[in-house]
Design an enzyme around this catalytic site. Structure first.
Site, PDB file in Angstrom:
ATOM      1  CG  LEU A 105     -44.870 -57.688  -3.366  1.00  0.00           C
ATOM      2  CD1 LEU A 105     -44.272 -58.625  -4.402  1.00  0.00           C
ATOM      3  CD2 LEU A 105     -46.238 -58.192  -2.916  1.00  0.00           C
ATOM      4  CG  ASP A 106     -45.271 -57.887   3.671  1.00  0.00           C
ATOM      5  OD1 ASP A 106     -45.276 -56.657   3.592  1.00  0.00           O
ATOM      6  OD2 ASP A 106     -46.232 -58.558   4.089  1.00  0.00           O
ATOM      7  CG  LEU A 107     -37.647 -60.074   4.103  1.00  0.00           C
ATOM      8  CD1 LEU A 107     -36.614 -59.400   3.206  1.00  0.00           C
ATOM      9  CD2 LEU A 107     -37.131 -60.165   5.542  1.00  0.00           C
ATOM     10  CB  SER A 109     -44.650 -61.057  -0.253  1.00  0.00           C
ATOM     11  OG  SER A 109     -45.387 -61.092   0.952  1.00  0.00           O
ATOM     12  CG  HIS A 188     -47.891 -56.966   7.544  1.00  0.00           C
ATOM     13  ND1 HIS A 188     -47.020 -57.485   6.604  1.00  0.00           N
ATOM     14  CD2 HIS A 188     -47.111 -56.396   8.497  1.00  0.00           C
ATOM     15  CE1 HIS A 188     -45.771 -57.233   6.959  1.00  0.00           C
ATOM     16  NE2 HIS A 188     -45.797 -56.561   8.089  1.00  0.00           N
TER      17      HIS A 188
END
Length: 237
Positions: A105-107, A109, A188
């Site tokens: 997961l993104d930073l 998220s 993304h």
């Protein structure tokens, strides 16, 4: 992470620093136990989870591990990072030496993050061929329109990678919130898909992967082991 398969005699010779001829002698004299059984064949295939004993000494005893973590905002899906807290850093009391993240997961998220040391399991989990759904709750900066639903269902062409995304399911929940279900995870991807409508993603929260649903009892930053049913559910696809 790649599954570490190899020959039994090579592993014992390398671990004990002895010639392969000496390993064969150990095998024929019943000095080697593999998963509780006497091993005879030097070319027996083993992996990182094979339990191996030699002369009563355990040479390898890794157990398969599966965890879910409720990832907070600002935590990176990584083992080491100089600037931010890491997901593995939240796994207090766990031997994280062989753990890797299955589906990052993104930073910023949040939500369901799965960690394991089982490479075959994580490969099945994330491969589009296995058709494992990933469900997200998305909060947008601008109002949603019904036209988004058809665009997501058709898939979108990303020129930079020269790829077209697989069909995705979008359900409008309110003026600024939607639920999105994907069967892949391009870079993304959700943010870029909404970017086609110039609608910024304000918050992205993963709710489930396949039949594994984020435990509502887990506070942000908390984790637990997966149940056997949760682990097995991935291979049912």
């Amino acid at each position: 992470m790649v599954s570490k398969r190899g020959r039994l005699d090579q592993f014992i010779a390398g671990t004990l620093q002895i010639p392969k001829k000496a390993v064969r002698l150990l095998l024929v004299t019943n000095k080697v136990l593999v998963d509780g059984q006497f091993a005879k064949s030097p070319d027996l295939q083993i992996d990182e989870f094979t339990h191996i004993e030699c002369n009563g000494v355990v040479l390898r005893q890794y157990q398969k591990q599966y965890y879910m973590l409720n990832k907070p905002d600002g935590v990176v899906s990584a083992t080491i990072d100089d600037k931010h807290a890491t997901a593995l850093g939240l796994m207090t009391g766990v031997n994280t030496e062989m753990l890797h993240i299955a589906g990052r997961l993104d930073l910023h998220s949040t939500g369901l993050l799965l960690l394991t040391n089982d490479a075959k399991w994580s490969e099945a989990l994330m491969s589009p061929q296995h058709k494992v759904d990933k469900q997200y709750l998305v909060t947008l900066g601008n109002p949603l329109e019904q036209g988004y639903v058809e665009a997501f269902a058709k898939g979108m062409y990303f020129e930079f990678e020269d790829i077209t995304t697989l069909p995705a399911q979008l359900t409008v929940l309110s003026s600024h919130q939607a639920r999105v279900v994907l069967r892949e995870g391009k870079y993304h991807q959700i943010k870029r898909m909404f970017g086609r409508f110039r609608n910024p993603v304000v918050a992205l929260h993963r709710e489930s992967i396949g039949e594994i649903v984020l435990d509502s009892q887990l506070a942000l930053g908390e984790f637990r082991s997966l149940t056997k049913a949760e682990v097995d559910s991935i291979f049912q696809h």
